[in-house]
Enzyme design. Structure first.
Site, PDB file in Angstrom:
ATOM      1  N   VAL A 156       0.833  -1.210   0.000  1.00 37.96           N
ATOM      2  CA  VAL A 156       0.000   0.000   0.000  1.00 37.96           C
ATOM      3  C   VAL A 156       0.862   1.253   0.000  1.00 37.96           C
ATOM      4  CG1 VAL A 156      -1.775   1.286   1.242  1.00 37.96           C
ATOM      5  CG2 VAL A 156      -1.901  -1.213   1.125  1.00 37.96           C
ATOM      6  N   LYS A 206     -13.304  -5.141  10.391  1.00 40.16           N
ATOM      7  CA  LYS A 206     -14.000  -4.151   9.566  1.00 40.16           C
ATOM      8  C   LYS A 206     -15.466  -4.003   9.993  1.00 40.16           C
ATOM      9  CE  LYS A 206     -10.971  -5.342   5.712  1.00 40.16           C
ATOM     10  NZ  LYS A 206     -10.845  -6.067   4.435  1.00 40.16           N
ATOM     11  N   ALA A 218       9.259   5.531   6.184  1.00 40.84           N
ATOM     12  CA  ALA A 218       9.947   4.676   7.149  1.00 40.84           C
ATOM     13  C   ALA A 218       9.702   3.216   6.802  1.00 40.84           C
ATOM     14  CB  ALA A 218       9.453   4.966   8.558  1.00 40.84           C
TER      15      ALA A 218
END
Length: 445
Positions: free
Chosen positions: A21, A212, A50
């Site tokens: 992602v 979710k 990072a």
């Protein structure tokens, strides 16, 4: 409404994590830089990312000066306005998120496990520090379900929300139904394609989708439901017997999140499990790695949203959407009517709501039993079901290749979770039942 004059010409962004992602966000922000600048009225400057391993090969090139193995170098950089938390997990992600919020930075996240476990703490920290926490990418990938709930359908109460929230399990079930292959065979393909999480239980045992569902339940009803308070079941036990019998009866099997609220009793149910769903339902046609969410509102009626539920591009799209909202907030544009920090709004939503007990969660059921193939076994099983108050709707029997065994397949009329749990315990005690009984719910909207 008159907007405040823009105070920044450049918005600086830092990424925590540079996996699938993170690389997608970096790639698309660079590729679409001029168009985003035109739309947002500011330049987006990707300051630093990072990572856990500086030497790891990546599909997206990044200058050495813009990569670090110290996540605190991103969080503590006073020039960075927006921190995108894309590392996953809950321990380090929580620490970095709270630190960034305390510094007044806006945090964008795709981390559903973190929100599920620490959402209330994080939202309170954002409110306390006068900043924001955006998390559209945490649920259903590229489907803008969070914006839809808190903005587009703000006029509604939601007696029913249900949907497919995990692309990996949906891919496996789709191929089982379409190709007649076993669960283990298709799981190997899904692994090879990179669809399965490193922790396979997240996909296969339902925990990813359960996280979710917790988030959606909070947004719709203002109540944090712990996964331990939910019915959570995965797809490992589903066989071709189940797929074929479901097809014969006009159903498909899908892993469904189901959130119901009875506003007359103020009881809320949040659950995640595979279920038989009628082929006539639009949700039944949501296949492969796609996700779908159906929202039934008391004003709008039923709305169905479908889109890619996972993958680099779909999730990156949702992250960048949240970055755009963060830019608006930094520039002093009006905030959405309801945002995650509006604690009083969610307090009103959950006022008096209680979790439904198992006796209140009702459906029809599908039951599979592997039994000894000898006279009287079927009679014992049907007699036990009758004594437990379970009414049989359909039944079929299949001979097993192993001599002396058979498989019994039942569907029932409507019952409830308490009755069915007691029935399964008694069925397991029958000497003629050779394996743990397998149960699925039959979903009806």
């Amino acid at each position: 409404m008159e907007q405040k004059k823009q105070s920044k010409q450049v918005i600086r962004i830092g990424l925590l994590g540079f996996g699938t992602v993170g690389q997608g966000v970096w790639k698309h922000l660079h590729a679409d830089a001029s168009e985003l600048e035109r739309r947002l009225g500011v330049k987006l400057d990707l300051v630093r990312a990072a990572v856990s391993d500086l030497k790891k090969k990546r599909g997206v090139k990044i200058p050495a000066s813009k990569i670090t193995d110290d996540p605190y170098a991103v969080v503590d950089d006073p020039s960075i306005d927006i921190v995108c938390e894309l590392i996953g997990g809950t321990k380090l992600a929580r620490t970095l998120t709270l630190r960034a919020l305390k510094a007044g930075k806006i945090v964008v996240s795709a981390n559903k496990a973190l929100i599920c476990k620490h959402g209330q703490e994080i939202f309170s920290a954002a409110l306390r520090n006068g900043t924001h926490y955006f998390f559209e990418a945490s649920v259903a990938g590229g489907i803008p379900i969070i914006k839809t709930l808190r903005e587009g359908l703000v006029a509604n109460r939601f007696p029913l929300i249900f949907g497919i929230l995990n692309g990996t399990s949906n891919y496996i079930l789709t191929r089982m139904e379409r190709e007649g292959l076993s669960f283990p065979a298709i799981l190997d393909d899904a692994r090879a394609l990179g669809y399965v999480e490193a922790d396979e239980s997240l996909d296969l045992d339902g925990w990813d989708a359960a996280h979710k569902a917790v988030i959606l339940a909070y947004l719709a009803h203002g109540r944090w439901v712990k996964p331990s308070e939910m019915l959570v079941e995965g797809i490992r036990g589903i066989t071709q017997y189940d797929i074929a019998y479901a097809r014969e009866l006009g159903y498909k099997i899908k892993l469904l999140a189901v959130i119901t609220r009875d506003f007359s009793t103020n009881c809320l149910s949040v659950r995640l499990h595979p279920a038989l769903i009628s082929r006539r339902e639009m949700m039944a046609s949501v296949d492969e790695v796609y996700n779908g969410v159906s929202l039934t509102g008391d004003v709008v009626g039923t709305t169905l949203l479908v889109g890619r539920g996972a993958g680099q591009d779909a999730t990156s799209s949702a992250v960048i959407s949240d970055i755009a909202d963060a830019v608006y907030a930094l520039q002093g544009w009006p905030a959405p009517r309801i945002c995650e920090e509006d604690e009083h709004v969610y307090a009103d939503l959950h006022d008096g709501v209680e979790l439904a007990g198992p006796e209140s969660i009702c459906s029809a059921y599908y039951l599979r039993l592997r039994v000894k193939d000898k006279p009287g076994v079927l009679a014992k099983v049907t007699d036990l079901l009758s004594r437990e108050g379970v009414s049989i709707a359909t039944m079929t029997q299949h001979q097993e290749p192993e001599e002396g065994t058979a498989t019994l397949l039942f569907t029932t009329h409507k019952s409830n979770e308490k009755v069915m749990a007691a029935t399964l315990k008694r069925l397991k005690r029958l000497g003629s039942v050779l394996e743990t009984p397998f149960l699925l719910r039959i979903f009806q909207a």
